[in-house]
Design a protein around this motif. Structure first.
Motif, PDB file in Angstrom:
ATOM      1  N   LYS A 170       0.814  -1.208   0.000  1.00 22.88           N
ATOM      2  CA  LYS A 170       0.000   0.000   0.000  1.00 22.88           C
ATOM      3  C   LYS A 170       0.850   1.262   0.000  1.00 22.88           C
ATOM      4  CE  LYS A 170      -4.372  -1.389   2.008  1.00 22.88           C
ATOM      5  NZ  LYS A 170      -5.450  -0.841   2.824  1.00 22.88           N
ATOM      6  N   GLY A 171       2.179   1.073   0.034  1.00 18.59           N
ATOM      7  CA  GLY A 171       3.054   2.240   0.089  1.00 18.59           C
ATOM      8  C   GLY A 171       3.056   2.884   1.461  1.00 18.59           C
ATOM      9  N   ALA A 172       2.763   2.076   2.487  1.00 19.59           N
ATOM     10  CA  ALA A 172       2.724   2.560   3.871  1.00 19.59           C
ATOM     11  C   ALA A 172       3.920   2.005   4.646  1.00 19.59           C
ATOM     12  CB  ALA A 172       1.417   2.136   4.539  1.00 19.59           C
ATOM     13  N   ALA A 173       4.103   2.501   5.872  1.00 19.36           N
ATOM     14  CA  ALA A 173       5.250   2.092   6.689  1.00 19.36           C
ATOM     15  C   ALA A 173       4.797   1.624   8.059  1.00 19.36           C
ATOM     16  CB  ALA A 173       6.232   3.254   6.829  1.00 19.36           C
ATOM     17  N   LEU A 174       5.742   1.069   8.811  1.00 19.26           N
ATOM     18  CA  LEU A 174       5.486   0.599  10.177  1.00 19.26           C
ATOM     19  C   LEU A 174       6.456   1.273  11.121  1.00 19.26           C
ATOM     20  CD1 LEU A 174       4.234  -1.366  12.272  1.00 19.26           C
ATOM     21  CD2 LEU A 174       6.008  -3.016  11.613  1.00 19.26           C
ATOM     22  N   ARG A 175       5.932   1.755  12.256  1.00 22.62           N
ATOM     23  CA  ARG A 175       6.788   2.377  13.273  1.00 22.62           C
ATOM     24  C   ARG A 175       6.550   1.676  14.605  1.00 22.62           C
ATOM     25  NH1 ARG A 175       6.274   8.723  14.045  1.00 22.62           N
ATOM     26  NH2 ARG A 175       6.905   8.571  11.850  1.00 22.62           N
ATOM     27  N   ILE A 176       7.646   1.267  15.250  1.00 23.55           N
ATOM     28  CA  ILE A 176       7.576   0.602  16.554  1.00 23.55           C
ATOM     29  C   ILE A 176       8.229   1.529  17.569  1.00 23.55           C
ATOM     30  CG2 ILE A 176       8.126  -1.480  17.852  1.00 23.55           C
ATOM     31  CD1 ILE A 176       8.564  -2.849  15.087  1.00 23.55           C
ATOM     32  N   LEU A 177       7.434   2.118  18.436  1.00 25.26           N
ATOM     33  CA  LEU A 177       7.902   3.179  19.321  1.00 25.26           C
ATOM     34  C   LEU A 177       9.032   2.778  20.262  1.00 25.26           C
ATOM     35  CD1 LEU A 177       4.500   4.899  20.260  1.00 25.26           C
ATOM     36  CD2 LEU A 177       6.152   5.549  18.480  1.00 25.26           C
ATOM     37  N   ASN A 178       8.881   1.641  20.966  1.00 30.04           N
ATOM     38  CA  ASN A 178       9.890   1.309  21.976  1.00 30.04           C
ATOM     39  C   ASN A 178      11.229   0.877  21.375  1.00 30.04           C
ATOM     40  OD1 ASN A 178       9.115  -1.321  21.121  1.00 30.04           O
ATOM     41  ND2 ASN A 178       9.690  -2.155  23.123  1.00 30.04           N
ATOM     42  N   MET A 179      11.225   0.583  20.075  1.00 32.58           N
ATOM     43  CA  MET A 179      12.470   0.190  19.398  1.00 32.58           C
ATOM     44  C   MET A 179      13.050   1.323  18.553  1.00 32.58           C
ATOM     45  SD  MET A 179      11.596  -3.650  18.073  1.00 32.58           S
ATOM     46  CE  MET A 179      11.448  -5.027  19.206  1.00 32.58           C
ATOM     47  N   GLY A 180      12.259   2.371  18.370  1.00 36.38           N
ATOM     48  CA  GLY A 180      12.721   3.472  17.542  1.00 36.38           C
ATOM     49  C   GLY A 180      12.865   3.074  16.081  1.00 36.38           C
ATOM     50  N   ILE A 181      12.052   2.110  15.649  1.00 37.82           N
ATOM     51  CA  ILE A 181      12.141   1.603  14.273  1.00 37.82           C
ATOM     52  C   ILE A 181      11.051   2.219  13.408  1.00 37.82           C
ATOM     53  CG2 ILE A 181      11.850  -0.450  12.836  1.00 37.82           C
ATOM     54  CD1 ILE A 181      13.168  -2.082  14.987  1.00 37.82           C
ATOM     55  N   ASP A 182      11.425   2.668  12.223  1.00 36.26           N
ATOM     56  CA  ASP A 182      10.487   3.218  11.247  1.00 36.26           C
ATOM     57  C   ASP A 182      10.876   2.667   9.884  1.00 36.26           C
ATOM     58  OD1 ASP A 182       8.958   4.693   9.483  1.00 36.26           O
ATOM     59  OD2 ASP A 182       9.131   6.544  10.637  1.00 36.26           O
ATOM     60  N   THR A 183      10.019   1.819   9.313  1.00 41.01           N
ATOM     61  CA  THR A 183      10.371   1.157   8.049  1.00 41.01           C
ATOM     62  C   THR A 183      10.286   2.083   6.836  1.00 41.01           C
ATOM     63  OG1 THR A 183       8.104   0.365   7.637  1.00 41.01           O
ATOM     64  CG2 THR A 183       9.574  -1.066   8.916  1.00 41.01           C
ATOM     65  N   SER A 184       9.924   3.353   7.075  1.00 41.24           N
ATOM     66  CA  SER A 184       9.947   4.299   5.966  1.00 41.24           C
ATOM     67  C   SER A 184      11.383   4.736   5.668  1.00 41.24           C
ATOM     68  CB  SER A 184       9.086   5.531   6.275  1.00 41.24           C
ATOM     69  OG  SER A 184       9.634   6.274   7.365  1.00 41.24           O
ATOM     70  N   THR A 185      12.313   4.338   6.554  1.00 46.43           N
ATOM     71  CA  THR A 185      13.734   4.651   6.342  1.00 46.43           C
ATOM     72  C   THR A 185      14.494   3.366   6.043  1.00 46.43           C
ATOM     73  OG1 THR A 185      14.407   4.312   8.650  1.00 46.43           O
ATOM     74  CG2 THR A 185      13.524   6.482   8.070  1.00 46.43           C
ATOM     75  N   PRO A 186      15.575   3.432   5.263  1.00 47.80           N
ATOM     76  CA  PRO A 186      16.372   2.243   4.959  1.00 47.80           C
ATOM     77  C   PRO A 186      16.905   1.564   6.217  1.00 47.80           C
ATOM     78  CG  PRO A 186      16.932   4.017   3.469  1.00 47.80           C
ATOM     79  CD  PRO A 186      16.049   4.619   4.534  1.00 47.80           C
ATOM     80  N   THR A 187      17.330   2.367   7.194  1.00 46.15           N
ATOM     81  CA  THR A 187      17.851   1.818   8.448  1.00 46.15           C
ATOM     82  C   THR A 187      16.769   1.056   9.201  1.00 46.15           C
ATOM     83  OG1 THR A 187      19.409   3.661   8.650  1.00 46.15           O
ATOM     84  CG2 THR A 187      18.973   2.369  10.639  1.00 46.15           C
ATOM     85  N   GLY A 188      15.567   1.607   9.201  1.00 46.59           N
ATOM     86  CA  GLY A 188      14.458   0.953   9.885  1.00 46.59           C
ATOM     87  C   GLY A 188      14.129  -0.391   9.269  1.00 46.59           C
ATOM     88  N   LYS A 189      14.136  -0.456   7.941  1.00 47.90           N
ATOM     89  CA  LYS A 189      13.870  -1.716   7.241  1.00 47.90           C
ATOM     90  C   LYS A 189      14.917  -2.762   7.594  1.00 47.90           C
ATOM     91  CE  LYS A 189      11.559   0.326   3.231  1.00 47.90           C
ATOM     92  NZ  LYS A 189      11.659   0.604   1.778  1.00 47.90           N
ATOM     93  N   LEU A 190      16.180  -2.346   7.625  1.00 52.99           N
ATOM     94  CA  LEU A 190      17.274  -3.266   7.940  1.00 52.99           C
ATOM     95  C   LEU A 190      17.158  -3.777   9.365  1.00 52.99           C
ATOM     96  CD1 LEU A 190      19.947  -4.643   7.275  1.00 52.99           C
ATOM     97  CD2 LEU A 190      21.115  -2.542   7.967  1.00 52.99           C
ATOM     98  N   MET A 191      16.878  -2.879  10.314  1.00 56.69           N
ATOM     99  CA  MET A 191      16.779  -3.259  11.728  1.00 56.69           C
ATOM    100  C   MET A 191      15.656  -4.271  11.954  1.00 56.69           C
ATOM    101  SD  MET A 191      17.389   0.312  13.780  1.00 56.69           S
ATOM    102  CE  MET A 191      17.102  -0.474  15.371  1.00 56.69           C
ATOM    103  N   LEU A 192      14.525  -4.051  11.297  1.00 55.57           N
ATOM    104  CA  LEU A 192      13.393  -4.951  11.474  1.00 55.57           C
ATOM    105  C   LEU A 192      13.691  -6.334  10.901  1.00 55.57           C
ATOM    106  CD1 LEU A 192      10.665  -4.649  12.797  1.00 55.57           C
ATOM    107  CD2 LEU A 192       9.661  -4.294  10.552  1.00 55.57           C
ATOM    108  N   THR A 193      14.394  -6.364   9.777  1.00 60.05           N
ATOM    109  CA  THR A 193      14.776  -7.642   9.176  1.00 60.05           C
ATOM    110  C   THR A 193      15.715  -8.414  10.107  1.00 60.05           C
ATOM    111  OG1 THR A 193      14.588  -6.732   6.947  1.00 60.05           O
ATOM    112  CG2 THR A 193      15.874  -8.741   7.187  1.00 60.05           C
ATOM    113  N   VAL A 194      16.667  -7.708  10.681  1.00 55.31           N
ATOM    114  CA  VAL A 194      17.625  -8.333  11.609  1.00 55.31           C
ATOM    115  C   VAL A 194      16.897  -8.846  12.857  1.00 55.31           C
ATOM    116  CG1 VAL A 194      19.581  -7.922  13.143  1.00 55.31           C
ATOM    117  CG2 VAL A 194      19.602  -6.999  10.819  1.00 55.31           C
TER     118      VAL A 194
END
Length: 202
Positions: A90-114
């Motif tokens: 859908k062209g949307a992103a996911l943000r997880i507050l306590n982890m500081g992860i936002d999949t709208s950024t390349p770093t966020g995508k990498l962190m979530l995969t790891v």
């Protein structure tokens, strides 16, 4: 970074206190969520998560689904990947507050995969330890497995039978199957015969 709406999703299990939901709602609103989807449902009962389904259907391109913690959203790595696939489609992103992860950024995508890989690894290690523990217990002759529920109630079955209670009523009172009740009574009768035969032989 995304510039669309922030959509919050909060969940607690059916056993958790209402305060858990209120805390999540507070954190999501503080994060700037424009719309909240809230429910109290078991983490393993994916089909019952109507609010999560509604949230995923509501999200549009550029929006971000926000959760306070990863375990509030997904029950497993596979489930997480399914949700991410829907959001990405859908062209949307996911943000997880306590982890500081936002999949709208390349770093966020990498962190979530790891993190997903680590979670799967930990699960495999836990299962392996469980299997090793059972194997060791069996080798030592200490592993007996679960005690059958009906077998555990043998004395109660026999007591109620002696009191004149019928098989169907015994099954209902003890919450076991009728077949289990009749099997216990049959085995008890056989044991009595064997005992009587031995006494007679003696």
């Amino acid at each position: 970074m995304t510039t669309g709406a922030l959509i919050g999703y909060a969940r607690t299990s059916t056993l958790d206190q209402k305060a858990g939901l209120e805390g999540q709602e507070r954190d999501l609103r503080a994060a700037g969520c424009d719309r909240l989807f809230i429910e109290q449902v078991s983490s393993v009962d994916v089909k019952a998560r109507e609010e999560l389904a509604e949230a995923l259907a509501f999200i549009r391109t550029g929006d971000t689904l926000v959760v306070t913690k990863l375990d509030r959203l997904a029950r497993s790595v596979a489930h997480l990947l399914e949700i991410l696939e829907v959001l990405t489609g859908k062209g949307a992103a996911l943000r997880i507050l306590n982890m500081g992860i936002d999949t709208s950024t390349p770093t966020g995508k990498l962190m979530l995969t790891v993190l997903g890989g680590v979670a799967e690894f930990e699960r495999e290690i836990m299962l392996e330890r469980q299997r090793e523990g059972i194997a060791k217990a069996k080798a030592a002759g200490k592993y007996k497995g679960r005690k059958p529920t009906a077998r555990a109630k043998t004395e109660d079955v026999l007591r109620l039978h002696r009191e004149g209670v019928g098989g169907t009523e015994i099954a209902k009172r003890l919450k076991i199957g009728r077949a289990s009740v009749y099997r216990i009574l049959s085995e008890s009768a056989d044991d009595a015969k064997d005992g009587g035969g031995k006494e007679a032989a003696a």
